[in-house]
Design an enzyme around this catalytic site. Sequence first.
Site, PDB file in Angstrom:
ATOM      1  N   HIS A  30     -85.072 -34.549  -8.247  1.00 25.83           N
ATOM      2  CA  HIS A  30     -85.536 -33.942  -9.485  1.00 25.83           C
ATOM      3  C   HIS A  30     -84.678 -34.399 -10.666  1.00 25.83           C
ATOM      4  CE1 HIS A  30     -85.694 -30.326 -12.253  1.00 25.83           C
ATOM      5  NE2 HIS A  30     -86.972 -30.676 -12.165  1.00 25.83           N
ATOM      6  N   ARG A  31     -85.277 -35.219 -11.534  1.00 34.26           N
ATOM      7  CA  ARG A  31     -84.554 -35.827 -12.669  1.00 34.26           C
ATOM      8  C   ARG A  31     -83.413 -36.727 -12.161  1.00 34.26           C
ATOM      9  NH1 ARG A  31     -84.226 -30.492 -16.756  1.00 34.26           N
ATOM     10  NH2 ARG A  31     -86.095 -29.486 -15.954  1.00 34.26           N
ATOM     11  N   GLU A  57     -87.798 -38.826  -9.424  1.00 32.32           N
ATOM     12  CA  GLU A  57     -88.693 -38.330 -10.471  1.00 32.32           C
ATOM     13  C   GLU A  57     -88.318 -38.863 -11.848  1.00 32.32           C
ATOM     14  OE1 GLU A  57     -88.190 -34.425 -12.046  1.00 32.32           O
ATOM     15  OE2 GLU A  57     -90.317 -34.186 -12.415  1.00 32.32           O
ATOM     16  N   ASP A  59     -89.471 -37.763 -15.783  1.00 30.63           N
ATOM     17  CA  ASP A  59     -90.259 -37.088 -16.816  1.00 30.63           C
ATOM     18  C   ASP A  59     -90.385 -38.086 -17.961  1.00 30.63           C
ATOM     19  OD1 ASP A  59     -90.492 -34.484 -15.588  1.00 30.63           O
ATOM     20  OD2 ASP A  59     -88.382 -34.149 -16.090  1.00 30.63           O
ATOM     21  N   HIS A  72     -86.627 -35.252 -20.127  1.00 33.71           N
ATOM     22  CA  HIS A  72     -87.412 -34.055 -19.806  1.00 33.71           C
ATOM     23  C   HIS A  72     -88.022 -33.402 -21.035  1.00 33.71           C
ATOM     24  CE1 HIS A  72     -87.972 -29.706 -19.163  1.00 33.71           C
ATOM     25  NE2 HIS A  72     -88.412 -30.075 -17.977  1.00 33.71           N
ATOM     26  N   GLU A 150     -93.863 -37.920 -14.329  1.00 32.53           N
ATOM     27  CA  GLU A 150     -94.574 -36.760 -14.890  1.00 32.53           C
ATOM     28  C   GLU A 150     -94.844 -36.991 -16.365  1.00 32.53           C
ATOM     29  OE1 GLU A 150     -92.607 -32.888 -14.739  1.00 32.53           O
ATOM     30  OE2 GLU A 150     -94.130 -32.057 -16.089  1.00 32.53           O
ATOM     31  N   GLN A 188     -97.817 -36.829 -11.771  1.00 29.49           N
ATOM     32  CA  GLN A 188     -97.809 -35.365 -11.837  1.00 29.49           C
ATOM     33  C   GLN A 188     -97.849 -34.903 -13.282  1.00 29.49           C
ATOM     34  OE1 GLN A 188     -93.983 -33.573 -11.132  1.00 29.49           O
ATOM     35  NE2 GLN A 188     -92.882 -35.442 -11.567  1.00 29.49           N
TER      36      GLN A 188
HETATM   37  O1  G3P Z   1     -92.121 -31.878 -11.934  1.00 31.75           O
HETATM   38  C1  G3P Z   1     -91.645 -30.875 -11.075  1.00 31.75           C
HETATM   39  C2  G3P Z   1     -90.654 -30.134 -11.860  1.00 31.75           C
HETATM   40  O2  G3P Z   1     -89.807 -31.114 -12.383  1.00 31.75           O
HETATM   41  C3  G3P Z   1     -91.310 -29.379 -12.968  1.00 31.75           C
HETATM   42  O3  G3P Z   1     -90.395 -28.797 -13.775  1.00 31.75           O
HETATM   43  O4  G3P Z   1     -89.604 -28.621 -16.049  1.00 31.75           O
HETATM   44  O5  G3P Z   1     -88.191 -29.718 -14.342  1.00 31.75           O
HETATM   45  O6  G3P Z   1     -90.198 -30.848 -15.225  1.00 31.75           O
HETATM   46  P1  G3P Z   1     -89.563 -29.548 -14.890  1.00 31.75           P
HETATM   47 CA    CA Z   2     -90.631 -32.775 -13.902  1.00 32.62          CA
END
Ligand code: G3P
Ligand code: CA
Length: 302
Positions: A30-31, A57, A59, A72, A150, A188
């Site tokens: 995540h990130r 991931e 964003d 993000h 994302e 996503q």
């Molecule tokens: O994309 C899954 C998760 O990352 C969603 O929350 O706000 O961290 O992008 P966020």
């Molecule tokens: Ca995300």
Amino acid sequence: MPRASLSAWVAAGLMLMGANAAGPKQVVAHRGASAYAPEHTLEAYRLALEQGADYVEQDLALTRDGVLVCIHDLTLERTTNVEEVFPDRFTDTRTGSTTVRRWLVNDFTLAEIKRLDAGAWFDATFTGARVPTFQEAIDLVRGKAGLYPELKDPGFYRDRGLSPEAALADALERNGLLRGSNTSVIVQTFDPETIKALASRLPDLPRVLLVSQAYASHLDSPGKLRAIRRFATGLGPHKAILEANPDIVKWAHDAGLTVTPYTFRAATPADRGRAQDEMSKFLYEYGVDALFTDNPDLFPRR
Ligand code: G3P
Ligand code: CA
């Protein structure tokens, strides 16, 4: 249908869904490995690869000159030193009676964003880290793990006459990532309209609809999940939604959707055991296919 043809048909369907339904459990960094390095920097992505992430991931946001960058927020001030480097380049936004200064990514060119430090806010040892472009992320990750982009705030860009969906599709196509690649890509977004647009632009890629706690009611019956399957191949719910109703995992699988909840993290070193136990519960009791975590090194493989 003969058994062999049925198996081939099911296998093809699972591949489109994101390859992990009924297969090995998978970890999405995540990130990046964002518990240990500043989120959405090449340093965090590199560490995620070292820690064995199946997917890394990104964003995504669009710069003023139309380049996809990995960040993000819609704005630069939380994760860079933009306020020092460009003190006058803010936009005033009003929330009720309060005016807030925001440095929107889309108001800056890539060259300007590359002048910003994206690491020191996290820890002085990361001073000098930069906001990466999506292209730099692709170049680093491809062949080593999957990409999990994302599209953030698509409505904001649409209101400015821009199409982040087109930018993403172009980038993936330019890099040969739409089909026949050795690098998996799963797209996503929280925005159902964007997932529908991606379904028509990128029909061969798995598409995950993210669902925040505010929209938990969108997942409260098997019929609603079957409706989501008409345009998405997977579900990315906030983990609290599944904690409140673990049956959603079975409903999703019955509808043909993968399930990848977010976000699992250890708040402190002392919290690592709890975070790992929580991941185990979601993976092996609730039966989710994959999960997003800031701590890929804690992912409990069996
Ligand atoms: O994309 C899954 C998760 O990352 C969603 O929350 O706000 O961290 O992008 P966020
Ligand atoms: Ca995300």
